[in-house]
Write an enzyme that holds these catalytic residues in place. Structure first.
Site, PDB file in Angstrom:
ATOM      1  N   LEU A 122       0.802  -1.224   0.000  1.00  9.36           N
ATOM      2  CA  LEU A 122       0.000   0.000   0.000  1.00  9.36           C
ATOM      3  C   LEU A 122       0.834   1.274   0.000  1.00  9.36           C
ATOM      4  CD1 LEU A 122      -2.793  -1.103   2.510  1.00  9.36           C
ATOM      5  CD2 LEU A 122      -2.658  -1.435   0.023  1.00  9.36           C
ATOM      6  N   GLN A 123       2.126   1.165   0.288  1.00  8.89           N
ATOM      7  CA  GLN A 123       3.016   2.331   0.270  1.00  8.89           C
ATOM      8  C   GLN A 123       3.201   2.872  -1.143  1.00  8.89           C
ATOM      9  OE1 GLN A 123       6.129   1.049  -1.020  1.00  8.89           O
ATOM     10  NE2 GLN A 123       7.761   2.434  -0.344  1.00  8.89           N
ATOM     11  N   ARG A 124       2.875   2.062  -2.169  1.00  7.85           N
ATOM     12  CA  ARG A 124       3.129   2.493  -3.546  1.00  7.85           C
ATOM     13  C   ARG A 124       2.049   2.046  -4.535  1.00  7.85           C
ATOM     14  NH1 ARG A 124       5.515  -1.755  -1.855  1.00  7.85           N
ATOM     15  NH2 ARG A 124       5.755  -3.644  -3.094  1.00  7.85           N
TER      16      ARG A 124
ATOM     17  N   LYS B 143      -5.329  -9.099  -6.554  1.00  2.00           N
ATOM     18  CA  LYS B 143      -5.080  -7.758  -7.092  1.00  2.00           C
ATOM     19  C   LYS B 143      -5.945  -7.460  -8.305  1.00  2.00           C
ATOM     20  CE  LYS B 143      -0.362  -7.069  -5.411  1.00  2.00           C
ATOM     21  NZ  LYS B 143       1.056  -6.839  -5.764  1.00  2.00           N
TER      22      LYS B 143
ATOM     23  N   ASP C  73       7.607  -7.694 -12.474  1.00  2.00           N
ATOM     24  CA  ASP C  73       8.723  -7.453 -11.563  1.00  2.00           C
ATOM     25  C   ASP C  73       9.792  -8.544 -11.613  1.00  2.00           C
ATOM     26  OD1 ASP C  73       7.392  -9.546 -10.413  1.00  2.00           O
ATOM     27  OD2 ASP C  73       7.043  -8.579  -8.473  1.00  2.00           O
TER      28      ASP C  73
ATOM     29  N   CYS D 238      14.071  -5.067 -29.983  1.00  2.00           N
ATOM     30  CA  CYS D 238      13.212  -5.606 -28.934  1.00  2.00           C
ATOM     31  C   CYS D 238      14.020  -5.618 -27.633  1.00  2.00           C
ATOM     32  CB  CYS D 238      12.694  -6.996 -29.298  1.00  2.00           C
ATOM     33  SG  CYS D 238      13.922  -8.334 -29.202  1.00  2.00           S
TER      34      CYS D 238
ATOM     35  N   CYS E  25      12.496  -5.524  -5.339  1.00  2.00           N
ATOM     36  CA  CYS E  25      11.957  -4.513  -4.428  1.00  2.00           C
ATOM     37  C   CYS E  25      11.740  -5.060  -3.027  1.00  2.00           C
ATOM     38  CB  CYS E  25      10.646  -3.967  -4.990  1.00  2.00           C
ATOM     39  SG  CYS E  25      10.850  -3.011  -6.509  1.00  2.00           S
TER      40      CYS E  25
ATOM     41  N   CYS F 239      19.811 -10.950 -33.195  1.00  2.00           N
ATOM     42  CA  CYS F 239      18.759 -11.172 -32.199  1.00  2.00           C
ATOM     43  C   CYS F 239      17.880 -12.340 -32.646  1.00  2.00           C
ATOM     44  CB  CYS F 239      17.900  -9.928 -32.014  1.00  2.00           C
ATOM     45  SG  CYS F 239      16.549 -10.169 -30.809  1.00  2.00           S
TER      46      CYS F 239
ATOM     47  N   CYS G  77      13.660 -10.749 -32.826  1.00  2.00           N
ATOM     48  CA  CYS G  77      13.113  -9.691 -33.681  1.00  2.00           C
ATOM     49  C   CYS G  77      13.743  -9.633 -35.069  1.00  2.00           C
ATOM     50  CB  CYS G  77      13.237  -8.332 -32.993  1.00  2.00           C
ATOM     51  SG  CYS G  77      14.921  -7.695 -32.841  1.00  2.00           S
TER      52      CYS G  77
END
Length: 278
Positions: A72-74, A87, A131, A181, A198, A255, A258
């Site tokens: 909830l801080q972010r 969520k 993340d 890409c 995080c 690559c 792509c």
């Protein structure tokens, strides 16, 4: 295209409608658009909030996590009553309160090699606020192979990065002008445990707001087909020094995603370990 805006929509989106660069036609394009948001956390929160406010008509939200108090801080679209709830459900309820025009499609699932193709194929644009590296490579590969543009962002402590890849489907043509890409910039993921996340390194609570707003801006510009996107550029933001710097992202000739002659499916890639392409 939804050119016949209702009186309520003309009122709600009036600051868009009066802009020459948007107008009723542009607002109609936004209302007709389908955008998939990967993640409903720190970056997903401002992205979902602003895309819903802008009138992006269909928002898919993919996340398999539940709201925790430490979020909830972010993660500003969730609140104390949402702790313990999925969520995607909390995000859906937030959007319903914010803008009844928006159709939210919750996908309470982790993005995997088995489902990413079907998820991406159903949308005009993807915004990746995941993340972890495995998901980032999955989204990159699936979007690039399907020719679906996507916006990328990442955050840690005081720093963030954002870019856009206007994906084009690779073709077996050595003269094809395929853009870069994510793998052109980061050919391989770092070894597990070498980059903190995080949960272990922390993140400034307001940082996702800045990065997420840039991501939402890129998404709206792409849907309107207006302005210059970050395609071919990555912006690094340092909130501690309040500086932005930019690097060019060039297509990597070898690559495997792509450029011509590469993989044809995410099934050919190992995302569990190194996100590597043999």
């Amino acid at each position: 295209m939804s050119l016949d805006l209702t009186p309520e929509q003309l009122d709600r989106y009036s600051r868009h409608v009066i802009m020459d660069e948007v107008g009723p036609e542009g607002q109609g394009r936004l209302l007709d658009a389908r955008v998939l948001c990967i993640g409903a956390g720190g970056l997903g929160s401002p992205v979902i909030q602003y895309l819903a406010a802008a009138g992006v008509g269909s928002l898919g939200i993919a996340d398999d996590d539940v709201v925790e108090r430490s979020n909830l801080q972010r993660q500003v679209i969730h609140g104390d009553p949402d702790v313990g709830r999925p969520k995607v459900v909390s995000a859906r309820d937030f959007v319903a309160r914010q803008n009844p025009d928006i159709d939210v499609e919750p996908h309470e699932t982790r993005v995997t090699a088995e489902n990413v193709g079907d998820l991406v194929a159903d949308y005009d644009l993807v915004v990746d606020g995941s993340d972890n590296f495995a998901t980032r490579y999955l989204v990159n590969d699936a979007c690039t192979l399907a020719g679906v543009p996507f916006v990328h962002g990442a955050i840690l402590r005081f720093e963030g990065q954002m870019t856009t890849f206007e994906a084009t489907t690779p073709v077996d043509d050595p003269d094809a002008d395929n853009g870069p890409c994510y793998r052109c910039l980061f050919p391989e993921a770092p070894e597990p445990g070498t980059v903190p996340d995080c949960a272990t390194a922390g993140v400034l609570g307001v940082l996702p707001g800045t990065v997420g707003c840039v991501m939402a801006t890129e998404a709206v510009k792409l849907l309107l087909d207006h302005g210059d996107s970050l395609d071919g550029r990555m912006v690094f933001y340092d909130a501690e020094d309040m500086t932005f710097r930019e690097i060019q992202v060039e297509p990597r000739p070898d690559c495997p995603v792509c450029q011509p002659g590469g993989v044809e499916s995410v099934a050919e890639v190992d995302y569990r370990e190194s996100c590597a392409i043999e």
